[in-house]
Design a protein around this motif. Structure first.
Motif: not given
Length: 176
Positions: A77-92
């Motif tokens: 996902x890093x190589x393809x810049x895919x963000x649909x299945x993150x193991x961790x997410x934060x936007x604070x």
């Protein structure tokens, strides 16, 4: 005399944490630039920053940003810049992430188009050892960010000889 030895042991035993503790360090991602889309001329900005630091298990990385997000993703996902299945997410806006194992961690921005513009980073966390070396020194300065430079000097491991001497001194106080 026996009560004196017990009292001395009770005073010294809590000090054993001073010898046995290993300090973790908090790194501020991007130093004073924070977590943002890098300039077009330096799309490897974050990987360059990460390669200049030594990360160990239980260190933390702090992401400071405005109107963005931080994700931990798989290598693919890093190589393809895919963000649909993150193991961790934060936007604070002020995200702290603990590096809880050795190996590679893959971070990307979750905002559409930011990863493709270079807002992504790989952090390599060193294997845990009983006596980890301090950060490397080049040209008289340590390779560290301002937020962790002082703390890096305090990161310590316990040598076997230090531990043996400590144990022997405690036993000596108890039985002498």
């Amino acid at each position: 005399m026996g009560s004196y030895k017990i009292l001395l042991f009770l005073v010294l035993f809590p000090c054993s944490d001073l010898f046995l503790s290993v300090n973790s360090i908090e790194f501020e991602v991007g130093d004073d630039k924070g977590w943002e889309v890098p300039p077009s001329k330096n799309q490897q900005m974050y990987n360059e920053w990460a390669s200049q630091n030594r990360f160990q298990v239980d260190d933390t990385v702090r992401f400071k940003y405005k109107k963005d997000s931080v994700m931990v993703v798989s290598e693919s996902d890093y190589d393809k810049c895919h963000s649909t299945q993150p193991m961790f997410f934060s936007n604070n806006g002020d995200t702290t992430f603990t590096l809880n194992r050795s190996g590679l961690f893959y971070f990307i921005s979750g905002v559409v188009g930011h990863c493709e513009k270079g807002q992504k980073m790989i952090i390599k966390v060193l294997q845990e050892t009983a006596n980890s070396p301090p950060p490397s020194v080049q040209n008289g300065t340590t390779n560290s960010s301002p937020t962790e430079s002082g703390a890096a000097a305090m990161r310590t491991g316990v040598s076997a000889s230090t531990l043996v001497l400590f144990i022997m001194s405690v036993i000596g106080f108890i039985f002498v």
